[in-house]
Design a protein around this motif. Sequence first.
Motif, PDB file in Angstrom:
ATOM      1  N   ILE A  59       0.846  -1.189   0.000  1.00 33.59           N
ATOM      2  CA  ILE A  59       0.000   0.000   0.000  1.00 33.59           C
ATOM      3  C   ILE A  59       0.883   1.241   0.000  1.00 33.59           C
ATOM      4  CG2 ILE A  59      -1.755   1.307   1.249  1.00 33.59           C
ATOM      5  CD1 ILE A  59      -2.681  -1.352   2.466  1.00 33.59           C
ATOM      6  N   GLY A  60       0.724   2.072  -1.018  1.00 36.42           N
ATOM      7  CA  GLY A  60       1.457   3.318  -1.125  1.00 36.42           C
ATOM      8  C   GLY A  60       0.515   4.499  -1.236  1.00 36.42           C
ATOM      9  N   ILE A  61       1.081   5.688  -1.407  1.00 37.65           N
ATOM     10  CA  ILE A  61       0.277   6.901  -1.540  1.00 37.65           C
ATOM     11  C   ILE A  61       0.261   7.343  -2.994  1.00 37.65           C
ATOM     12  CG2 ILE A  61      -0.048   9.303  -0.838  1.00 37.65           C
ATOM     13  CD1 ILE A  61       1.480   8.720   1.692  1.00 37.65           C
ATOM     14  N   VAL A  62      -0.933   7.540  -3.506  1.00 40.79           N
ATOM     15  CA  VAL A  62      -1.136   8.076  -4.849  1.00 40.79           C
ATOM     16  C   VAL A  62      -1.854   9.409  -4.702  1.00 40.79           C
ATOM     17  CG1 VAL A  62      -2.214   7.729  -7.098  1.00 40.79           C
ATOM     18  CG2 VAL A  62      -1.253   5.769  -5.860  1.00 40.79           C
ATOM     19  N   VAL A  63      -1.331  10.441  -5.372  1.00 39.55           N
ATOM     20  CA  VAL A  63      -1.956  11.762  -5.317  1.00 39.55           C
ATOM     21  C   VAL A  63      -2.408  12.152  -6.723  1.00 39.55           C
ATOM     22  CG1 VAL A  63      -1.513  14.234  -4.988  1.00 39.55           C
ATOM     23  CG2 VAL A  63      -0.734  12.590  -3.284  1.00 39.55           C
ATOM     24  N   GLY A  79       9.140  -2.874   2.181  1.00 39.25           N
ATOM     25  CA  GLY A  79       8.861  -3.829   3.252  1.00 39.25           C
ATOM     26  C   GLY A  79       7.708  -3.457   4.154  1.00 39.25           C
ATOM     27  N   PHE A  80       7.029  -2.347   3.853  1.00 36.10           N
ATOM     28  CA  PHE A  80       5.920  -1.905   4.704  1.00 36.10           C
ATOM     29  C   PHE A  80       4.743  -1.435   3.848  1.00 36.10           C
ATOM     30  CE2 PHE A  80       9.548  -1.394   7.540  1.00 36.10           C
ATOM     31  CZ  PHE A  80       9.063  -1.946   8.720  1.00 36.10           C
ATOM     32  N   ASN A  96       2.041   7.196   8.370  1.00 34.23           N
ATOM     33  CA  ASN A  96       2.755   6.181   9.139  1.00 34.23           C
ATOM     34  C   ASN A  96       2.591   4.834   8.451  1.00 34.23           C
ATOM     35  OD1 ASN A  96       0.082   5.730   9.752  1.00 34.23           O
ATOM     36  ND2 ASN A  96       0.424   5.370  11.925  1.00 34.23           N
ATOM     37  N   VAL A  97       3.319   3.810   8.929  1.00 41.25           N
ATOM     38  CA  VAL A  97       3.363   2.536   8.214  1.00 41.25           C
ATOM     39  C   VAL A  97       3.071   1.365   9.149  1.00 41.25           C
ATOM     40  CG1 VAL A  97       5.019   3.446   6.547  1.00 41.25           C
ATOM     41  CG2 VAL A  97       5.856   2.218   8.566  1.00 41.25           C
ATOM     42  N   PHE A  98       2.749   0.229   8.539  1.00 43.88           N
ATOM     43  CA  PHE A  98       2.615  -1.051   9.226  1.00 43.88           C
ATOM     44  C   PHE A  98       2.969  -2.133   8.210  1.00 43.88           C
ATOM     45  CE2 PHE A  98      -1.116  -1.077   6.729  1.00 43.88           C
ATOM     46  CZ  PHE A  98      -1.716  -2.321   6.774  1.00 43.88           C
ATOM     47  N   PRO A 127      11.526   7.495  13.683  1.00 38.79           N
ATOM     48  CA  PRO A 127      11.898   6.176  13.177  1.00 38.79           C
ATOM     49  C   PRO A 127      10.872   5.122  13.588  1.00 38.79           C
ATOM     50  CG  PRO A 127      13.747   7.236  14.298  1.00 38.79           C
ATOM     51  CD  PRO A 127      12.524   8.050  14.608  1.00 38.79           C
ATOM     52  N   ASN A 128      10.724   4.084  12.755  1.00 33.73           N
ATOM     53  CA  ASN A 128       9.829   2.994  13.149  1.00 33.73           C
ATOM     54  C   ASN A 128      10.510   2.115  14.188  1.00 33.73           C
ATOM     55  OD1 ASN A 128      11.585   1.257  11.755  1.00 33.73           O
ATOM     56  ND2 ASN A 128      10.393   1.393   9.877  1.00 33.73           N
TER      57      ASN A 128
END
Length: 322
Positions: A59-63, A79-80, A96-98, A127-128
């Motif tokens: 899952i990424g960000i699309v604008v 990896g996230f 943020n990420v998971f 940092p994560n």
Amino acid sequence: MPRPLIRLLLLSIAMLAALPALAAHVDPKPYFRNPDIRQVVLSPSGEYLAILSLVHGRIGIVVTAIAVRDPKVIAVVDGFDIASVAWVNDNRLVFNVFDGQSGLGEQKGGGMFAVDRDGSNSRILVPNAINQAETGSFHLRLMSLMSTLRDGSDDVLVESNENNERSADVFRLNTRTGRKTLLSLDRPGDAIDWIADANGKLRGVLTMEKATVEKAWWRKSEDDKWQLIGEYGLRDSRTLPVAFDGDGSMIVASNVGRDTFALFRWDEKNNVRGEMLAGYSRADIDGGLIFDRQRNKIVGVNYDAERPGTAWFDEDVARIAK
């Protein structure tokens, strides 16, 4: 046995016999994969959309600009998966990420990141968990987005246990420089949750003492002293601050004298709960308020009962939403 019943029995036997064959052809993978689109967020001006979407399996960000529809991938973290995204202003976003491919006990994401609308000027704000462990940190420091400010700056409000692992402080964080300014120096105790008004001023807080006593506080303005709403044991009914309306009035959630939480407007003059805004006898309504920045007021609430729904407080908004 009557013939209709015999036909029904034979049909039932035939259907049961076919179930193993049907199950053998059902691929379970589509039921567990990430959705193609996870979240869609409108920019403050209403000119752009930020979309959390699958990009090469993550899952990424699309604008995209709404007027020209030119989608562009601006952020993918190796990896996230990106968990959530928010607009700081029309040119800056935080996220943020998971790890959507790992279980809850294996999560090492978190952190906080920022990027411009065109994908440039990315920055690690926090940092994560993996990066913190690599630096030899023995205490995990958490930071979460509390509120965007919409004041034209690149700043946001964040909650963090950076200064005290048992208590949350609030910082004003510049998403370009990473510089933080402490705003909660006068907290009335070990804070577990903060509430800011529409102008980003800290006016509500929950504190915890000895892991058993919760206290709810509020104040009329950022310059006033904290006033105690109530002190509660683990099993006590309680009244808690949850939000502030555009006129500065406070909204509380309370189950005092009720089986479920309902939302009330706070009576500042008498320091008691006032009119009920939303309540339901079979489900808690203790959040989900919808704030309209153009109208500068709370216009409704999302609730989760037998069926999820929305109750509108503003007639004009309710008419548009139909």
